[in-house]
Design a protein around this motif. Sequence first.
Motif, PDB file in Angstrom:
ATOM      1  N   LEU A 119       0.824  -1.206   0.000  1.00  0.00           N
ATOM      2  CA  LEU A 119       0.000   0.000   0.000  1.00  0.00           C
ATOM      3  C   LEU A 119       0.852   1.247   0.000  1.00  0.00           C
ATOM      4  O   LEU A 119       1.910   1.276   0.631  1.00  0.00           O
ATOM      5  CB  LEU A 119      -0.810   0.047   1.298  1.00  0.00           C
ATOM      6  N   PRO A 146      -8.291   7.435  10.938  1.00  0.00           N
ATOM      7  CA  PRO A 146      -7.461   8.545  11.421  1.00  0.00           C
ATOM      8  C   PRO A 146      -7.343   9.706  10.431  1.00  0.00           C
ATOM      9  O   PRO A 146      -6.826  10.765  10.786  1.00  0.00           O
ATOM     10  CB  PRO A 146      -6.086   7.888  11.642  1.00  0.00           C
ATOM     11  N   GLN A 147      -7.845   9.511   9.205  1.00  0.00           N
ATOM     12  CA  GLN A 147      -7.642  10.536   8.169  1.00  0.00           C
ATOM     13  C   GLN A 147      -8.817  11.499   8.028  1.00  0.00           C
ATOM     14  O   GLN A 147      -8.785  12.409   7.196  1.00  0.00           O
ATOM     15  CB  GLN A 147      -7.384   9.861   6.830  1.00  0.00           C
ATOM     16  N   THR A 206      -7.727   2.842  -4.392  1.00  0.00           N
ATOM     17  CA  THR A 206      -8.847   3.002  -3.475  1.00  0.00           C
ATOM     18  C   THR A 206      -9.030   4.495  -3.225  1.00  0.00           C
ATOM     19  O   THR A 206      -8.324   5.107  -2.433  1.00  0.00           O
ATOM     20  CB  THR A 206      -8.674   2.140  -2.188  1.00  0.00           C
ATOM     21  N   ASN A 221     -10.346  -1.076  -4.949  1.00  0.00           N
ATOM     22  CA  ASN A 221     -10.734  -1.452  -3.584  1.00  0.00           C
ATOM     23  C   ASN A 221     -11.796  -0.481  -3.061  1.00  0.00           C
ATOM     24  O   ASN A 221     -11.610   0.737  -3.088  1.00  0.00           O
ATOM     25  CB  ASN A 221      -9.516  -1.430  -2.654  1.00  0.00           C
ATOM     26  N   ASN A 239     -14.502  -0.860   0.217  1.00  0.00           N
ATOM     27  CA  ASN A 239     -15.005  -1.780   1.238  1.00  0.00           C
ATOM     28  C   ASN A 239     -16.435  -1.454   1.663  1.00  0.00           C
ATOM     29  O   ASN A 239     -16.832  -0.287   1.689  1.00  0.00           O
ATOM     30  CB  ASN A 239     -14.094  -1.733   2.471  1.00  0.00           C
ATOM     31  N   PRO A 284     -10.471  -8.064   1.556  1.00  0.00           N
ATOM     32  CA  PRO A 284      -9.658  -7.716   2.720  1.00  0.00           C
ATOM     33  C   PRO A 284     -10.463  -7.766   4.017  1.00  0.00           C
ATOM     34  O   PRO A 284     -11.524  -7.165   4.114  1.00  0.00           O
ATOM     35  CB  PRO A 284      -9.204  -6.272   2.423  1.00  0.00           C
ATOM     36  N   ASN A 334     -10.076  -6.632   7.635  1.00  0.00           N
ATOM     37  CA  ASN A 334      -9.263  -5.763   8.492  1.00  0.00           C
ATOM     38  C   ASN A 334      -9.681  -5.927   9.942  1.00  0.00           C
ATOM     39  O   ASN A 334     -10.876  -5.948  10.256  1.00  0.00           O
ATOM     40  CB  ASN A 334      -9.486  -4.293   8.099  1.00  0.00           C
ATOM     41  N   ALA A 388      -5.440  -5.176   7.710  1.00  0.00           N
ATOM     42  CA  ALA A 388      -4.965  -4.320   8.804  1.00  0.00           C
ATOM     43  C   ALA A 388      -5.048  -5.068  10.137  1.00  0.00           C
ATOM     44  O   ALA A 388      -5.867  -5.973  10.308  1.00  0.00           O
ATOM     45  CB  ALA A 388      -5.799  -3.048   8.861  1.00  0.00           C
ATOM     46  N   PHE A 401      -1.241  -7.530   3.264  1.00  0.00           N
ATOM     47  CA  PHE A 401      -0.581  -6.266   2.940  1.00  0.00           C
ATOM     48  C   PHE A 401       0.868  -6.416   3.377  1.00  0.00           C
ATOM     49  O   PHE A 401       1.150  -6.833   4.510  1.00  0.00           O
ATOM     50  CB  PHE A 401      -1.252  -5.088   3.659  1.00  0.00           C
ATOM     51  N   LEU A 441       0.843   0.566   6.429  1.00  0.00           N
ATOM     52  CA  LEU A 441      -0.438   0.431   5.723  1.00  0.00           C
ATOM     53  C   LEU A 441      -0.660   1.778   5.014  1.00  0.00           C
ATOM     54  O   LEU A 441       0.084   2.101   4.091  1.00  0.00           O
ATOM     55  CB  LEU A 441      -1.551   0.083   6.720  1.00  0.00           C
ATOM     56  N   LEU A 442      -1.643   2.570   5.442  1.00  0.00           N
ATOM     57  CA  LEU A 442      -1.769   3.912   4.867  1.00  0.00           C
ATOM     58  C   LEU A 442      -1.108   4.923   5.799  1.00  0.00           C
ATOM     59  O   LEU A 442      -0.156   5.616   5.430  1.00  0.00           O
ATOM     60  CB  LEU A 442      -3.246   4.251   4.629  1.00  0.00           C
ATOM     61  N   THR A 443      -1.574   4.969   7.059  1.00  0.00           N
ATOM     62  CA  THR A 443      -0.968   5.897   8.025  1.00  0.00           C
ATOM     63  C   THR A 443      -0.444   5.152   9.247  1.00  0.00           C
ATOM     64  O   THR A 443       0.224   5.742  10.076  1.00  0.00           O
ATOM     65  CB  THR A 443      -2.012   6.943   8.500  1.00  0.00           C
ATOM     66  N   THR A 444      -0.791   3.887   9.374  1.00  0.00           N
ATOM     67  CA  THR A 444      -0.381   3.114  10.556  1.00  0.00           C
ATOM     68  C   THR A 444       0.596   2.012  10.150  1.00  0.00           C
ATOM     69  O   THR A 444       0.794   1.750   8.963  1.00  0.00           O
ATOM     70  CB  THR A 444      -1.612   2.516  11.271  1.00  0.00           C
TER      71      THR A 444
HETATM   72  C1  DTB Z   1      -8.162  -2.259   3.125  1.00  0.00           C
HETATM   73  O1  DTB Z   1      -9.136  -3.028   3.201  1.00  0.00           O
HETATM   74  N1  DTB Z   1      -7.346  -1.985   4.119  1.00  0.00           N
HETATM   75  C2  DTB Z   1      -6.318  -1.041   3.723  1.00  0.00           C
HETATM   76  C3  DTB Z   1      -6.618  -0.849   2.204  1.00  0.00           C
HETATM   77  N2  DTB Z   1      -7.810  -1.625   2.015  1.00  0.00           N
HETATM   78  C4  DTB Z   1      -6.705   0.481   1.651  1.00  0.00           C
HETATM   79  C5  DTB Z   1      -6.233   0.167   4.549  1.00  0.00           C
HETATM   80  C6  DTB Z   1      -6.012  -0.111   6.024  1.00  0.00           C
HETATM   81  C7  DTB Z   1      -5.841   1.188   6.711  1.00  0.00           C
HETATM   82  C8  DTB Z   1      -5.470   1.039   8.163  1.00  0.00           C
HETATM   83  C9  DTB Z   1      -5.356   2.337   8.840  1.00  0.00           C
HETATM   84  C10 DTB Z   1      -4.287   3.245   8.307  1.00  0.00           C
HETATM   85  O2  DTB Z   1      -3.140   2.813   8.079  1.00  0.00           O
HETATM   86  O3  DTB Z   1      -4.567   4.441   8.139  1.00  0.00           O
END
Ligand code: DTB
Length: 327
Positions: A59, A75-76, A144, A165, A167, A234, A236, A277, A299, A304-307
Motif C-alpha cells: 500500500l 485517522p484521516q 482506493t 478497492n 469496502n 480484505p 481488516n 490491517a 498487505f 499500511l496507509l498511516t499506521t
Molecule cells: C483495506 O481493506 N485496508 C487497507 C486498504 N484496504 C486500503 C487500509 C487499512 C488502513 C489502516 C489504517 C491506516 O493505516 O490508516
Amino acid sequence: MHSATMVLKRPATPHPENTNWSVDDVEALLGLPLMELVFRAAEIHRQFFDPTKIQLSTLVSIKTGGCPEDCGYCPQSVHHDTPVADQPMMTVDEVVDAARQAKANGAGRFCMGAAWRGPKDADLQKTLEMVREVKALGLETCATFGLLREGQAEQLKNAGLDYYNHNLDTAPDKYADIIQTREYEDRLDTLGKVRKAGLSVCCGGIVGMNETRTDRAGLIAQLANLDPQPESVPVNNLVQVVGTPLQNAERLDWTEFVRTIAVARITMPASYVRLSAGRREMDEATQALCFLAGANSIFYGDKLLTTGNPDVVADQALMSKLDLQAL
Ligand code: DTB
Ligand code: SAM
Ligand code: SF4
C-alpha cells in the motif's frame, strides 16, 4: 515445480458460487466448533488454491489526511482530532519510486489509497499517470479513491488499473453507527460502476468495531452475495487510533478473528481472502492459523496507509517459517 505443491493442490472441483447467503446461515458457520470450522475452510481452500502460495499487496497513501468523510474508524477524517495531518498529494515520481521498491521487495500488487470522499476530475487525471507508470513496471495495480462518478471507473480501467478497492466495512444495519456522511447504497453503487467498467473488485470490511457476531455475519453475507463475488476480500482488524471515536472499541478475541477469516473462505471459495490491517498486533501463531483457515493474501510493506504493518524482513521470515511463497 516444488513437489509438495503438486501433492497439495487438488484440481478445482466444480463448485458454483453461492451468492444467496442468509445472515443466519453465515452466523451458523461462525458458531461451528472452531477446529471443525478451520478444517472445513482449509478443505475448501485446497479445492480452489495452492495453500503454499500467498498474494502480496503493498500500500501507499498517495493523498493522506484531510478527508471530509466521518468514518468512525479512520485517522484521516477531518472530523477526528488524530495525529494524521492533511498532506499534499504525492508526485508521480514519488509514487513510482515506492512502487519500484515494493517490486524489489517481492510484492505482486501495488495499491494506491487516497483520503477522499471520491476523486475530483483534476486529481483523477494525476492518478491515471500513476496507474500507467506503475503498471509499466510489471506490477498489478489497485486503487482506493472512494466513491466514483460516472465514467471515472472506465478512465481508471483504460489507464491500466486492475483492481479497485472499495469496502462495505460493516453490516448494513450497523453502517449508520459508524459513518454518517454517506450511505451503504452509495458504496454498492460504486461497486456496480467498478464491475461495469471491467475492473476486478477488492471489497471487504473491518471487524473489532464493537459489532456483534450477527453484524459480522451480516457483513460477510453482503460480500458473499455480491454477484459476481469480489476477487479480493480484505478482512481488516480495526487499528485503534487515538482521537477516533473507535479508539477504545472492545478488542476482538483472536479466535473470533480466525472464525471470520474461515467463514469468508467458505462463503467466497474462489476469492483471495486478505489478512489485512491489524496484523502488526497479531502474533505469528494467530497469523498461521488464519492462513490455515484460508487467508491467502496480506498487505506487505512496513506501513499500511498511516499506521504500521509488520516489517518486510519479519514477514519474509514468517513466510519462510510457514513455507509460504509469494505469488
Ligand atoms: C483495506 O481493506 N485496508 C487497507 C486498504 N484496504 C486500503 C487500509 C487499512 C488502513 C489502516 C489504517 C491506516 O493505516 O490508516
Ligand atoms: N477514502 C477511501 C474510502 O474510504 O473508500 C479509500 C481509503 S480508506 C482509508 C480504505 C479503507 O481503509 C476503508 O474502507 C477501511 O476499510 C480501511 N480502514 C481505514 N481506517 C482503518 C483502521 N483504523 N483500521 C482498519 N481498517 C481501516
Ligand atoms: Fe475518508 Fe476513506 Fe478514511 Fe472514510 S475511510 S475518512 S472516506 S479516508
